[in-house]
Design an enzyme around this catalytic site. Structure first.
Site, mmCIF file in Angstrom:
data_model
loop_
_atom_site.group_PDB
_atom_site.id
_atom_site.type_symbol
_atom_site.label_atom_id
_atom_site.label_comp_id
_atom_site.label_asym_id
_atom_site.label_seq_id
_atom_site.Cartn_x
_atom_site.Cartn_y
_atom_site.Cartn_z
ATOM 1 C CG ASN A 271 -0.380 -0.159 2.538
ATOM 2 O OD1 ASN A 271 0.650 -0.797 2.692
ATOM 3 N ND2 ASN A 271 -1.029 0.389 3.539
ATOM 4 C CD GLU B 190 -1.457 4.847 4.563
ATOM 5 O OE1 GLU B 190 -0.972 5.725 5.303
ATOM 6 O OE2 GLU B 190 -2.155 3.903 4.988
ATOM 7 C CB CYS C 190 -5.201 -1.456 -1.538
ATOM 8 S SG CYS C 190 -6.519 -0.641 -0.633
ATOM 9 C CD GLU D 175 -5.334 -6.001 -1.062
ATOM 10 O OE1 GLU D 175 -4.754 -4.893 -0.969
ATOM 11 O OE2 GLU D 175 -6.110 -6.428 -0.196
ATOM 12 C CB CYS E 262 -10.795 -2.569 0.775
ATOM 13 S SG CYS E 262 -10.226 -1.890 -0.795
ATOM 14 C CB CYS F 28 -8.860 -4.541 -3.395
ATOM 15 S SG CYS F 28 -7.622 -3.262 -3.097
HETATM 16 N N1 THU Z 1 -5.203 -1.428 2.620
HETATM 17 C C1 THU Z 1 -4.627 -2.289 1.734
HETATM 18 O O1 THU Z 1 -3.499 -2.083 1.267
HETATM 19 N N2 THU Z 1 -5.349 -3.392 1.355
HETATM 20 C C2 THU Z 1 -6.585 -3.688 1.832
HETATM 21 O O2 THU Z 1 -7.217 -4.594 1.362
HETATM 22 C C3 THU Z 1 -7.140 -2.921 2.939
HETATM 23 C C4 THU Z 1 -6.533 -1.585 3.148
HETATM 24 C C5 THU Z 1 -4.436 -0.257 3.040
HETATM 25 C C6 THU Z 1 -4.943 1.052 2.510
HETATM 26 C C7 THU Z 1 -4.432 2.018 3.554
HETATM 27 O O3 THU Z 1 -3.113 2.392 3.218
HETATM 28 C C8 THU Z 1 -4.396 1.215 4.840
HETATM 29 O O4 THU Z 1 -4.481 -0.139 4.444
HETATM 30 C C9 THU Z 1 -5.507 1.535 5.794
HETATM 31 O O5 THU Z 1 -6.741 1.489 5.185
#
Ligand code: THU
Length: 126
Positions: free
Chosen positions: A42, A44, A53, A55, A85, A88
């Site tokens: 991920n 940000e 994310c 994925e 999520c 994704c």
């Molecule tokens: N996140 C992911 O990388 N994958 C997921 O399936 C759930 C959420 C990340 C996004 C963000 O950087 C952090 O987790 C909190 O939501």
């Protein structure tokens, strides 16, 4: 490739995640039907909606390198088990068949494996 090995590769990615805001680091390892593994983390952003994310970053890497067919993805976070999520799940649905596998777990001895169909039944495609 065994799911445990794919899971291990996802774990190895966790330190590379850029998650200064949530502190929730996620690693992913996506197995293509070409036999290659495409990893992701991920990433940000100060403008939170710009976050991607782990994925989706793995899928974007694979697709931009010419791989369009997939077998499985392992996902794991700095807190252990992590489920994709909703965004994704829909993103994966575009490129994956119903038997595509999603693997997560708190450690490699307690992996949980679900199919695309199980995590997004009746998913949308044009
Ligand atoms: N996140 C992911 O990388 N994958 C997921 O399936 C759930 C959420 C990340 C996004 C963000 O950087 C952090 O987790 C909190 O939501």
């Amino acid at each position: 490739m065994k799911y445990r090995e794919l899971y291990r590769q996802a774990v190895e990615m966790i330190p590379l995640a850029y998650a200064p805001f949530s502190k929730f680091k996620v690693g992913a390892a996506l197995l293509g039907k070409d036999g290659k593994v495409y990893t992701g983390v991920n990433v940000e952003n100060s403008s939170f909606g710009g976050t991607i994310c782990a994925e989706r970053s793995a899928f974007v890497k694979a697709i931009s390198e010419g791989c369009m067919e997939f077998e499985a993805i392992a996902v794991v976070s700095s807190d252990g088990e992590a489920w994709p999520c909703g965004i994704c799940r829909q993103f994966m649905k575009e490129f994956c068949e119903d038997d595509f596998k999603i693997i997560t777990g708190n450690d490699e001895d307690s992996l949980r494996v679900y199919t695309m169909e199980e995590i997004l039944p009746e998913g949308f495609r044009l």
